[in-house]
Design an enzyme around this catalytic site. Structure first.
Site, PDB file in Angstrom:
ATOM      1  N   LYS A  34       2.063  -3.333  12.888  1.00  0.00           N
ATOM      2  CA  LYS A  34       1.013  -2.931  11.952  1.00  0.00           C
ATOM      3  C   LYS A  34       1.184  -3.673  10.623  1.00  0.00           C
ATOM      4  O   LYS A  34       2.282  -4.164  10.325  1.00  0.00           O
ATOM      5  CB  LYS A  34       1.028  -1.418  11.772  1.00  0.00           C
ATOM      6  CG  LYS A  34       2.322  -0.873  11.296  1.00  0.00           C
ATOM      7  CD  LYS A  34       2.359   0.641  11.497  1.00  0.00           C
ATOM      8  CE  LYS A  34       3.556   1.192  10.756  1.00  0.00           C
ATOM      9  NZ  LYS A  34       4.175   2.319  11.430  1.00  0.00           N
ATOM     10  N   ARG A 132       1.003  14.783  10.887  1.00  0.00           N
ATOM     11  CA  ARG A 132      -0.015  13.753  10.660  1.00  0.00           C
ATOM     12  C   ARG A 132      -0.894  13.730  11.902  1.00  0.00           C
ATOM     13  O   ARG A 132      -1.678  14.637  12.102  1.00  0.00           O
ATOM     14  CB  ARG A 132       0.687  12.418  10.345  1.00  0.00           C
ATOM     15  CG  ARG A 132      -0.220  11.369   9.757  1.00  0.00           C
ATOM     16  CD  ARG A 132       0.548  10.101   9.362  1.00  0.00           C
ATOM     17  NE  ARG A 132       1.222   9.468  10.492  1.00  0.00           N
ATOM     18  CZ  ARG A 132       1.967   8.361  10.393  1.00  0.00           C
ATOM     19  NH1 ARG A 132       2.140   7.777   9.230  1.00  0.00           N
ATOM     20  NH2 ARG A 132       2.529   7.845  11.463  1.00  0.00           N
ATOM     21  N   TYR A 260       3.476 -12.486 -21.567  1.00  0.00           N
ATOM     22  CA  TYR A 260       2.667 -11.385 -22.107  1.00  0.00           C
ATOM     23  C   TYR A 260       3.533 -10.261 -22.652  1.00  0.00           C
ATOM     24  O   TYR A 260       4.578  -9.956 -22.079  1.00  0.00           O
ATOM     25  CB  TYR A 260       1.792 -10.782 -20.999  1.00  0.00           C
ATOM     26  CG  TYR A 260       0.691 -11.671 -20.521  1.00  0.00           C
ATOM     27  CD1 TYR A 260      -0.312 -12.113 -21.376  1.00  0.00           C
ATOM     28  CD2 TYR A 260       0.647 -12.050 -19.181  1.00  0.00           C
ATOM     29  CE1 TYR A 260      -1.340 -12.914 -20.909  1.00  0.00           C
ATOM     30  CE2 TYR A 260      -0.381 -12.849 -18.702  1.00  0.00           C
ATOM     31  CZ  TYR A 260      -1.370 -13.278 -19.567  1.00  0.00           C
ATOM     32  OH  TYR A 260      -2.371 -14.061 -19.106  1.00  0.00           O
ATOM     33  N   MET A 308       0.123 -12.757 -13.414  1.00  0.00           N
ATOM     34  CA  MET A 308      -0.624 -12.757 -12.157  1.00  0.00           C
ATOM     35  C   MET A 308      -0.169 -13.902 -11.247  1.00  0.00           C
ATOM     36  O   MET A 308       0.048 -13.716 -10.059  1.00  0.00           O
ATOM     37  CB  MET A 308      -2.122 -12.876 -12.450  1.00  0.00           C
ATOM     38  CG  MET A 308      -2.985 -12.723 -11.219  1.00  0.00           C
ATOM     39  SD  MET A 308      -4.734 -12.948 -11.575  1.00  0.00           S
ATOM     40  CE  MET A 308      -5.124 -11.459 -12.466  1.00  0.00           C
TER      41      MET A 308
HETATM   42  C1  LIG Z   1       5.391   2.502  11.796  1.00  0.00           C
HETATM   43  C2  LIG Z   1       5.708   3.289  12.974  1.00  0.00           C
HETATM   44  C3  LIG Z   1       6.920   3.107  13.654  1.00  0.00           C
HETATM   45  C4  LIG Z   1       8.027   2.236  13.120  1.00  0.00           C
HETATM   46  O1  LIG Z   1       8.605   2.838  11.992  1.00  0.00           O
HETATM   47  P1  LIG Z   1       9.856   2.209  11.262  1.00  0.00           P
HETATM   48  O2  LIG Z   1      10.224   3.203  10.238  1.00  0.00           O
HETATM   49  O3  LIG Z   1       9.405   0.924  10.667  1.00  0.00           O
HETATM   50  O4  LIG Z   1      10.911   1.995  12.285  1.00  0.00           O
HETATM   51  C5  LIG Z   1       7.105   3.799  14.828  1.00  0.00           C
HETATM   52  N1  LIG Z   1       6.145   4.627  15.311  1.00  0.00           N
HETATM   53  C6  LIG Z   1       4.981   4.836  14.671  1.00  0.00           C
HETATM   54  C7  LIG Z   1       3.982   5.774  15.242  1.00  0.00           C
HETATM   55  C8  LIG Z   1       4.717   4.181  13.486  1.00  0.00           C
HETATM   56  O5  LIG Z   1       3.582   4.391  12.846  1.00  0.00           O
END
Ligand SMILES: *Cc1c(COP(=O)(O)O)cnc(C)c1O
Length: 370
Positions: A34, A132, A260, A308
């Site tokens: 992700k 969640r 700055y 920046m």
């Molecule tokens: C991001 C995520 C992981 C990995 O988490 P880490 O803390 O980076 O090891 C595993 N499972 C789910 C559902 C996630 O969203």
């Protein structure tokens, strides 16, 4: 190029081997990709991970999955986030694997699969304490039954997510144990109903390093693979390195200020190097006057505000007197393996390494070293 990101795929490979060794040969590996592989570049990282033997990939949403499929990556891809109903036709056509948490979406998924005349694999997500996504533990067996009863759907796996597995505070260890206990109970309730749960998985990086009983059928460590282990006794090697260049060297007289806000004044006559890298690239402005960069193997303090597109380093009053001194156009390491890393920076900022690597601008060129 004035700034670039070097991705040490050799370190990724080492971290994958270390994770696999820790979990054991029977346990599958799912690589979380992700946020463009936590800022590292989803496509090269997934290719390297698959070469290293990863069985599953995971992204948050369909856009990220489409990038993988468009690049010709055909491995199983889990969708960690809740998918949208309108995304289901694409999910079915590309054989993506959504994590589902409720009956309504299971019905939508079944309809989409039927419509396409193509079966769809799902993983059922159970909320054992993350609060969640995921169904409640007591609903899991009925939802698994619903999936199993549908001709167009199959239950390929069962997942939960751990909220505090990266912490070794006694109350957090106990909380994770309780999450895992509930999850095992769910697995039993599904098996007792005569349903095969598929791949049972729970372990993020914290689970991998601190909770062997979370390894189950598959691990999904993210940050560990990118080089940041929650366990100092079981370290990983940082994969991302950020570099820039010294594009100017200027004399600054005692008492003069740079950048700055005039937050830094020279305590003596000195030389200051200008690097064309700033907060637009994802280098945190909050590290102004509180970071060092490495040039020709020596460390120089950042001085003045991070702008920046620029930041400044103090090269010292005697700059130019030694053969080894910084020269214009030299490369400067901002962070990376064997130096200040994203976790060190995060600690100063009250955040986590994830946020540092994710924020490194996607448009900076990435070089992949193997
Ligand atoms: C991001 C995520 C992981 C990995 O988490 P880490 O803390 O980076 O090891 C595993 N499972 C789910 C559902 C996630 O969203």
């Amino acid at each position: 190029m004035q700034a670039k990101v070097i991705i040490h795929l050799d370190n990724l490979y080492k971290n994958i081997q270390a994770a696999r060794k820790k979990a054991g040969p029977a346990v599958k590996l799912c690589v979380p990709l992700k946020a463009d592989a936590y800022g590292h570049g989803a496509i090269p990282v997934s290719r390297a991970a698959l070469e290293a033997g990863a069985e599953y990939l995971a992204v948050a949403g369909v856009q990220e999955a489409a990038e993988l499929r468009d690049a010709g990556i055909s491995a199983p891809v889990l969708l960690f986030s809740q998918a949208l109903p309108e995304e289901l036709p694409y999910i079915v056509s590309q054989e993506l694997i959504p994590l589902v948490s409720d009956g309504e979406f299971i019905e939508e998924a079944a309809a989409a699969a039927k419509n396409a005349g193509k079966p769809l694999r799902l993983h059922l997500k159970v909320d054992t304490g993350m609060g969640r996504l995921g169904c409640r533990s007591e609903e899991a067996a009925a939802l698994a039954g619903k999936i199993a009863a549908c001709d167009w759907l199959s239950l390929d796996g069962l997942a939960t997510h751990l909220a505090v597995s990266d912490s070794t505070r006694p109350e957090d260890l106990a909380y994770t144990k309780e999450q895992l206990r509930r999850f095992r109970e769910v697995v039993s309730s599904i098996k007792d109903a005569g349903i095969k749960p598929g791949l049972v998985h729970a372990a993020n990086s914290g689970g991998l390093v601190f909770h062997e009983d979370s390894h189950l059928d598959m691990i999904r460590p993210g940050i560990f693979l990118y080089g940041y282990s929650p366990d100092p006794e079981f370290p990983a090697e940082p994969v991302m390195e950020l570099r820039s260049k010294v594009v100017n060297i200027k004399k600054i007289k005692k008492g003069e200020s740079v950048s700055y806000g005039r937050t830094w004044h020279a305590a003596e006559d000195t030389f200051v190097g200008v690097l064309p890298l700033g907060y637009a690239a994802g280098f945190p402005r909050a590290l102004s006057n509180n970071h060092s960069v490495r040039i020709r193997g020596r460390d120089y303090p950042l001085v003045g505000r991070v702008c920046m597109e620029h930041c400044l380093v103090n090269l010292g009053p005697n700059h130019g007197s030694l053969e080894t001194d910084v020269r214009r156009w030299d490369e400067a390491v901002i962070f990376g393996p064997g130096f200040i890393n994203a976790a060190d920076m995060a600690a100063k900022l009250g955040t986590i390494s994830y946020e540092i690597t994710c924020n490194i601008n996607k448009h900076l060129p990435r070089e992949f070293s193997s």
